[in-house]
Scaffold this motif. Structure first.
Motif, PDB file in Angstrom:
ATOM      1  N   ARG A  58       1.403  10.555  -4.495  1.00 33.22           N
ATOM      2  CA  ARG A  58       0.759  10.279  -5.272  1.00 33.22           C
ATOM      3  C   ARG A  58       1.033  11.394  -6.638  1.00 33.22           C
ATOM      4  O   ARG A  58       0.629  10.944  -7.681  1.00 33.22           O
ATOM      5  CB  ARG A  58      -0.612  10.895  -4.137  1.00 33.22           C
ATOM      6  CG  ARG A  58      -0.970  10.213  -3.893  1.00 33.22           C
ATOM      7  CD  ARG A  58      -1.878  10.973  -2.960  1.00 33.22           C
ATOM      8  NE  ARG A  58      -2.632  10.280  -2.486  1.00 33.22           N
ATOM      9  CZ  ARG A  58      -3.014   9.933  -0.517  1.00 33.22           C
ATOM     10  NH1 ARG A  58      -1.942  10.971  -0.554  1.00 33.22           N
ATOM     11  NH2 ARG A  58      -2.758   9.165  -0.141  1.00 33.22           N
TER      12      ARG A  58
ATOM     13  N   GLN B  72       2.902  10.048   1.742  1.00 30.01           N
ATOM     14  CA  GLN B  72       2.012   9.783   0.038  1.00 30.01           C
ATOM     15  C   GLN B  72       1.515  10.873  -0.396  1.00 30.01           C
ATOM     16  O   GLN B  72       1.670  11.312  -1.999  1.00 30.01           O
ATOM     17  CB  GLN B  72       1.122   9.575   0.828  1.00 30.01           C
ATOM     18  CG  GLN B  72       1.016   8.344   2.334  1.00 30.01           C
ATOM     19  CD  GLN B  72      -0.742   7.745   2.657  1.00 30.01           C
ATOM     20  OE1 GLN B  72      -0.669   7.624   2.511  1.00 30.01           O
ATOM     21  NE2 GLN B  72      -0.209   6.939   3.787  1.00 30.01           N
ATOM     22  N   ARG B  73       1.395  11.785  -0.125  1.00 29.86           N
ATOM     23  CA  ARG B  73       0.990  13.596  -0.913  1.00 29.86           C
ATOM     24  C   ARG B  73       2.677  13.496  -2.214  1.00 29.86           C
ATOM     25  O   ARG B  73       1.939  13.426  -3.225  1.00 29.86           O
ATOM     26  CB  ARG B  73       1.126  14.299  -0.435  1.00 29.86           C
ATOM     27  CG  ARG B  73       0.855  15.475  -1.204  1.00 29.86           C
ATOM     28  CD  ARG B  73       0.640  16.747   0.262  1.00 29.86           C
ATOM     29  NE  ARG B  73       0.831  18.318  -0.838  1.00 29.86           N
ATOM     30  CZ  ARG B  73      -0.087  19.585  -0.719  1.00 29.86           C
ATOM     31  NH1 ARG B  73       0.361  19.393   0.848  1.00 29.86           N
ATOM     32  NH2 ARG B  73      -0.160  19.814  -0.744  1.00 29.86           N
TER      33      ARG B  73
ATOM     34  N   THR C 272       1.047  -1.474   0.637  1.00 32.01           N
ATOM     35  CA  THR C 272       0.071   0.078   0.136  1.00 32.01           C
ATOM     36  C   THR C 272       0.710   0.782  -0.153  1.00 32.01           C
ATOM     37  O   THR C 272       2.623   1.032   0.046  1.00 32.01           O
ATOM     38  CB  THR C 272      -1.046   0.020   0.896  1.00 32.01           C
ATOM     39  OG1 THR C 272      -0.332   0.450   2.403  1.00 32.01           O
ATOM     40  CG2 THR C 272      -1.511  -1.279   0.954  1.00 32.01           C
ATOM     41  N   ILE C 273       0.199   2.359  -0.176  1.00 29.14           N
ATOM     42  CA  ILE C 273       0.982   3.517  -0.796  1.00 29.14           C
ATOM     43  C   ILE C 273       1.589   3.566   0.846  1.00 29.14           C
ATOM     44  O   ILE C 273       2.553   4.601   0.844  1.00 29.14           O
ATOM     45  CB  ILE C 273       0.302   4.850  -1.598  1.00 29.14           C
ATOM     46  CG1 ILE C 273       1.529   5.964  -2.063  1.00 29.14           C
ATOM     47  CG2 ILE C 273      -0.828   5.002  -0.364  1.00 29.14           C
ATOM     48  CD1 ILE C 273       0.219   6.729  -2.306  1.00 29.14           C
ATOM     49  N   GLY C 274       0.456   3.578   2.016  1.00 28.09           N
ATOM     50  CA  GLY C 274       1.247   3.887   3.379  1.00 28.09           C
ATOM     51  C   GLY C 274       1.869   3.240   3.677  1.00 28.09           C
ATOM     52  O   GLY C 274       3.034   3.815   4.012  1.00 28.09           O
TER      53      GLY C 274
ATOM     54  N   ALA D 245       5.159   4.541   2.610  1.00 27.82           N
ATOM     55  CA  ALA D 245       5.476   6.194   2.315  1.00 27.82           C
ATOM     56  C   ALA D 245       6.454   5.916   3.502  1.00 27.82           C
ATOM     57  O   ALA D 245       7.615   5.789   4.023  1.00 27.82           O
ATOM     58  CB  ALA D 245       4.465   6.897   2.640  1.00 27.82           C
TER      59      ALA D 245
ATOM     60  N   SER E 189       0.712   3.110  -9.840  1.00 28.15           N
ATOM     61  CA  SER E 189       0.652   1.356  -9.160  1.00 28.15           C
ATOM     62  C   SER E 189      -0.205   1.054  -9.621  1.00 28.15           C
ATOM     63  O   SER E 189      -1.258   1.740 -10.755  1.00 28.15           O
ATOM     64  CB  SER E 189      -0.132   3.048  -7.806  1.00 28.15           C
ATOM     65  OG  SER E 189      -1.355   3.688  -7.921  1.00 28.15           O
TER      66      SER E 189
END
Length: 102
Positions: A33, A29-30, A17-19, A22, A43
């Protein structure tokens, strides 16, 4: 010894996951993105379209870009260098595969 450190089956199934990306990379995360919006990384989204997950290749790309940014390169220069490295690796492995097939 290398075989103990690298499991191709795990790598092919690894989606994070992106979390988690990060947290592991130290990149917010920002920013991830933003890089995705710019087409730097990609992704795969879940069916609901909300959960971003990144594969091994994209995580590796993120880490390489981060290293170059930490060394003072611009984002544009970092991306260019990483893409060149990935292309060189792919070409080398393609040549090796061709030799094994012949």
């Amino acid at each position: 010894m290398f075989e103990d450190l690298f499991d191709p089956n795990l790598v092919s199934k690894l989606l994070v996951t992106i979390g988690d990306v990060a947290e592991v990379t130290g990149i917010p995360q920002r920013k991830l993105r933003y890089w995705e919006e710019k087409g730097i990384i990609q992704s795969s989204c879940q069916k609901d379209g909300t959960t971003r997950k990144f594969d091994y290749l994209n995580i590796k790309k993120i880490l390489l870009i981060k290293e170059l940014l930490d060394e003072g390169f611009t984002l544009e220069a970092s991306v260019k260098k990483v893409e060149e490295r990935i292309e060189n690796l792919q070409n080398a492995f393609s040549k090796l595969q061709e030799r094994q097939e012949n």
